[in-house]
Design an enzyme around this catalytic site. Structure first.
Site, PDB file in Angstrom:
ATOM      1  N   LYS A  70      38.610  84.238  76.794  1.00  0.00           N
ATOM      2  CA  LYS A  70      37.727  84.435  75.626  1.00  0.00           C
ATOM      3  C   LYS A  70      36.264  84.307  76.028  1.00  0.00           C
ATOM      4  O   LYS A  70      35.427  85.128  75.635  1.00  0.00           O
ATOM      5  CB  LYS A  70      38.079  83.397  74.552  1.00  0.00           C
ATOM      6  N   ASN A  71      35.951  83.272  76.823  1.00  0.00           N
ATOM      7  CA  ASN A  71      34.542  83.009  77.128  1.00  0.00           C
ATOM      8  C   ASN A  71      33.953  83.970  78.162  1.00  0.00           C
ATOM      9  O   ASN A  71      32.757  83.937  78.433  1.00  0.00           O
ATOM     10  CB  ASN A  71      34.343  81.542  77.546  1.00  0.00           C
ATOM     11  N   CYS A  86      27.427  72.135  65.202  1.00  0.00           N
ATOM     12  CA  CYS A  86      28.839  72.435  64.952  1.00  0.00           C
ATOM     13  C   CYS A  86      29.644  71.184  65.205  1.00  0.00           C
ATOM     14  O   CYS A  86      29.087  70.139  65.554  1.00  0.00           O
ATOM     15  CB  CYS A  86      29.311  73.613  65.786  1.00  0.00           C
ATOM     16  N   ARG A 101      24.050  72.485  68.931  1.00  0.00           N
ATOM     17  CA  ARG A 101      24.190  73.602  69.873  1.00  0.00           C
ATOM     18  C   ARG A 101      22.863  74.350  69.930  1.00  0.00           C
ATOM     19  O   ARG A 101      22.744  75.489  69.471  1.00  0.00           O
ATOM     20  CB  ARG A 101      25.319  74.558  69.444  1.00  0.00           C
ATOM     21  N   ASP A 112      35.888  71.608  78.206  1.00  0.00           N
ATOM     22  CA  ASP A 112      36.880  72.317  77.385  1.00  0.00           C
ATOM     23  C   ASP A 112      38.318  71.873  77.660  1.00  0.00           C
ATOM     24  O   ASP A 112      39.241  72.350  77.002  1.00  0.00           O
ATOM     25  CB  ASP A 112      36.761  73.838  77.596  1.00  0.00           C
ATOM     26  N   ARG A 138      41.034  80.703  67.092  1.00  0.00           N
ATOM     27  CA  ARG A 138      39.754  81.231  67.607  1.00  0.00           C
ATOM     28  C   ARG A 138      39.851  81.545  69.089  1.00  0.00           C
ATOM     29  O   ARG A 138      39.157  82.435  69.577  1.00  0.00           O
ATOM     30  CB  ARG A 138      38.646  80.190  67.422  1.00  0.00           C
TER      31      ARG A 138
HETATM   32  N1  EPU Z   1      21.894  73.199  75.622  1.00  0.00           N
HETATM   33  C1  EPU Z   1      20.577  72.965  75.290  1.00  0.00           C
HETATM   34  N2  EPU Z   1      19.763  74.057  75.049  1.00  0.00           N
HETATM   35  C2  EPU Z   1      20.210  75.338  75.144  1.00  0.00           C
HETATM   36  C3  EPU Z   1      21.555  75.570  75.485  1.00  0.00           C
HETATM   37  C4  EPU Z   1      22.379  74.471  75.731  1.00  0.00           C
HETATM   38  O1  EPU Z   1      20.155  71.824  75.191  1.00  0.00           O
HETATM   39  O2  EPU Z   1      19.418  76.259  74.919  1.00  0.00           O
HETATM   40  C5  EPU Z   1      22.790  72.044  75.876  1.00  0.00           C
HETATM   41  C6  EPU Z   1      23.958  71.957  74.892  1.00  0.00           C
HETATM   42  O3  EPU Z   1      23.583  71.278  73.720  1.00  0.00           O
HETATM   43  C7  EPU Z   1      24.996  71.207  75.699  1.00  0.00           C
HETATM   44  C8  EPU Z   1      24.737  71.689  77.122  1.00  0.00           C
HETATM   45  O4  EPU Z   1      23.420  72.249  77.128  1.00  0.00           O
HETATM   46  O5  EPU Z   1      24.757  69.824  75.637  1.00  0.00           O
HETATM   47  C9  EPU Z   1      25.697  72.726  77.626  1.00  0.00           C
HETATM   48  O6  EPU Z   1      25.857  73.750  76.670  1.00  0.00           O
HETATM   49  P1  EPU Z   1      26.126  75.262  77.066  1.00  0.00           P
HETATM   50  O7  EPU Z   1      24.961  76.073  76.640  1.00  0.00           O
HETATM   51  O8  EPU Z   1      26.577  75.342  78.479  1.00  0.00           O
HETATM   52  O9  EPU Z   1      27.341  75.599  76.107  1.00  0.00           O
HETATM   53  P2  EPU Z   1      27.613  77.015  75.486  1.00  0.00           P
HETATM   54  O10 EPU Z   1      27.132  78.040  76.434  1.00  0.00           O
HETATM   55  O11 EPU Z   1      27.134  77.043  74.082  1.00  0.00           O
HETATM   56  C10 EPU Z   1      29.943  77.454  76.579  1.00  0.00           C
HETATM   57  C11 EPU Z   1      31.315  77.722  76.103  1.00  0.00           C
HETATM   58  C12 EPU Z   1      31.887  76.447  75.481  1.00  0.00           C
HETATM   59  C13 EPU Z   1      31.881  75.363  76.558  1.00  0.00           C
HETATM   60  C14 EPU Z   1      30.469  75.172  77.103  1.00  0.00           C
HETATM   61  C15 EPU Z   1      30.388  74.181  78.250  1.00  0.00           C
HETATM   62  C16 EPU Z   1      31.234  80.067  75.545  1.00  0.00           C
HETATM   63  C17 EPU Z   1      31.260  81.112  74.499  1.00  0.00           C
HETATM   64  N3  EPU Z   1      31.278  78.798  75.114  1.00  0.00           N
HETATM   65  O12 EPU Z   1      29.190  77.045  75.442  1.00  0.00           O
HETATM   66  O13 EPU Z   1      33.216  76.742  75.117  1.00  0.00           O
HETATM   67  O14 EPU Z   1      32.336  74.148  76.011  1.00  0.00           O
HETATM   68  O15 EPU Z   1      29.953  76.420  77.569  1.00  0.00           O
HETATM   69  O16 EPU Z   1      31.212  74.571  79.285  1.00  0.00           O
HETATM   70  O17 EPU Z   1      31.216  80.369  76.714  1.00  0.00           O
HETATM   71  C18 EPU Z   1      35.194  76.485  73.860  1.00  0.00           C
HETATM   72  O18 EPU Z   1      35.625  77.520  74.409  1.00  0.00           O
HETATM   73  O19 EPU Z   1      35.924  75.719  73.194  1.00  0.00           O
HETATM   74  C19 EPU Z   1      33.789  76.151  74.000  1.00  0.00           C
HETATM   75  C20 EPU Z   1      33.167  75.330  73.159  1.00  0.00           C
END
Ligand code: EPU
Length: 428
Positions: free
Chosen positions: A22-23, A120, A125, A308, A400
């Site tokens: 998915k990701n 969330c 996020r 995850d 999801r």
């Molecule tokens: N963060 C910031 N600022 C930003 C972006 C992120 O502070 O602009 C922080 C977040 O708050 C968090 C950390 O950085 O504390 C890491 O977040 P990241 O951006 O890596 O998460 P994401 O990209 O929103 C993806 C996956 C998540 C997975 C995380 C971590 C996708 C669509 N989602 O989320 O997947 O947990 O990386 O590996 O790729 C899931 O599949 O259940 C899921 C939540």
């Protein structure tokens, strides 16, 4: 709203096949925005987040065709016309990954209007790092009425250093950089395999990228990209969830169609916790029962232990002898499953970002509530070993990101049934 009814006690055996990630599929679908040609994606999982992204793209004017029959995992996307380059709050609020369209929209259409995602269930996020990167590339971004409006005639290559490692942030800015003028150097990037999968698609579309999958990515911008066909790689979190299912039920389960190289941290931890794990083939992992003992985990960016998989590992820890300390370092509120596991008889104490799981605990079936995607998976795993019949409510969270999980688990001997609700489900 659908529910799962699960009767615990059956060791899982046989083979279970993993779907596409998915990701990976989510950023790859967003990448189709970058070209007027068709992008064909194979091995796209049939899960709710993919349907949400389809709606998001269609609302912008894209044509998205989901395959059927034997081609049911093929998705063809054409973004020839993007009449409305906007990601509306109604969609963004149900899936934070919608912010992945920000970079590609600015790069292709010169403007984007994307709703701010807000918090969330698993914590805040923010997307400040996406915004900061795009601004460095020359975009003018205004925040108003809960929306971000970004504009740029053509983005310019820049030197970007992420303050914090972010998966979708890396992906979003990578998609912006491929059409920017000149070179973009990105440092402290996420090394998750999903970034590599996206880069493989972008490269097939004509992008010039070096270093994807490492913490430094270098991109030479090109004026335009063309269509491509790409196969999404297997879902490492779904594979990991099945490995835990085999270990927790004391079974003998072969997880097929996965990439063992993406599962290193989890496999090492399962072995430390007493499970027997073999890699009999290049895309297969077999897990067998062992005497489970406590082993601590601390979540980290890839190649560390994935956040995850934290909730699912916690279910396993309830069955291990001793105290397992589980530290969550990526999201501040990712222990929503704890109280539900405790209701099933687990002995877990939470102290800030750490949870101590005292095992083994005799779990007994209960009616429990799924709160997010991975928390739901944790409850399914606990229910598979609990005494009696558990009822899991709100399994739409599970839907999801897991494709037909109940059918896959049933095929391996689990007693699990989906019950529909007599009332029309509300859009959450
Ligand atoms: N963060 C910031 N600022 C930003 C972006 C992120 O502070 O602009 C922080 C977040 O708050 C968090 C950390 O950085 O504390 C890491 O977040 P990241 O951006 O890596 O998460 P994401 O990209 O929103 C993806 C996956 C998540 C997975 C995380 C971590 C996708 C669509 N989602 O989320 O997947 O947990 O990386 O590996 O790729 C899931 O599949 O259940 C899921 C939540």
């Amino acid at each position: 709203m659908d529910k799962f009814v699960i009767r615990g006690g059956n060791p899982l055996s046989g083979t279970v096949r993993v779907s596409g990630a998915k990701n990976s599929a989510l950023p790859c679908m967003a990448a189709a925005i970058l070209t007027e040609d068709e992008v064909i994606l194979e091995n796209v999982p049939q899960v709710r987040d993919i349907e949400t992204e389809r709606r998001l793209l269609v609302a912008m004017g894209a044509e998205v065709e989901l395959g059927y029959g034997r081609a049911q995992h093929r998705t063809t996307i054409s973004c020839r016309t993007l009449s409305d380059p906007e990601a509306k709050y109604e969609i963004v609020k149900t899936m934070r990954a919608s912010s992945l369209v920000l970079g590609p929209l600015v790069a292709r259409a010169g403007m984007a209007r994307v709703a701010m995602p807000g918090g969330c269930a698993i914590g805040g996020r923010p997307i400040d790092l996406h915004i900061k990167g795009l601004e460095k590339m020359g975009a003018i971004i205004v925040q108003e009425h809960g929306y971000l409006e970004a504009r740029a005639d053509r983005l310019r290559g820049a030197h970007l250093v992420f303050d914090k490692i972010t998966v979708t942030g890396t992906e979003d800015l990578l998609m912006a950089a491929v059409l920017a003028e000149g070179e973009t150097l990105m440092e402290n990037c996420a090394r998750e395999p999903e970034v590599g999968d996206l880069a493989a698609l972008l490269t097939a579309m004509g992008a010039r990228i070096e270093g994807a999958g490492t913490s430094t990515i270098r991109v030479q911008g090109v004026p335009r990209l063309h269509g491509a066909r790409h196969r999404i790689h297997p879902d490492r979190i779904e594979a990991g969830t099945f490995l835990v299912a085999g270990a927790i039920t004391g079974g003998d389960l072969t997880v097929a169609n996965c990439n063992p190289a993406h599962l290193g941290a989890l496999i090492a931890k399962l072995e430390e916790a007493g499970a027997r794990v073999d890699i009999p083939g290049p895309d297969t992992v077999r897990v067998r029962a062992g005497r489970l003992c406590a082993a601590d985990i601390s979540t980290k960016e890839y190649p560390g232990f994935p956040t995850d998989m934290q909730a699912q590992y916690m279910a396993l820890a309830t069955q291990a002898e001793g105290v397992s300390v589980i530290k969550e370092n990526i999201f501040e509120n990712r222990f929503m499953h704890v109280q539900e596991l405790v209701r099933m008889g687990a002995n877990i104490k939470v102290d800030g970002p750490s949870a101590s799981v005292h095992g083994p605990a005799r779990l007994s079936a209960a009616a429990v509530m799924c709160s997010d995607l991975r928390a739901s998976a944790s409850l399914v795993l606990a229910a598979l070993v609990a005494e009696g019949e558990s009822i899991l409510d709100r399994v739409y969270h599970m839907d999801r990101g897991y494709e037909r999980i109940e059918e896959k688990l049933r095929g391996a001997g689990a007693q699990i049934r989906r019950m529909g609700n007599i009332f029309t489900p509300k859009e959450e």
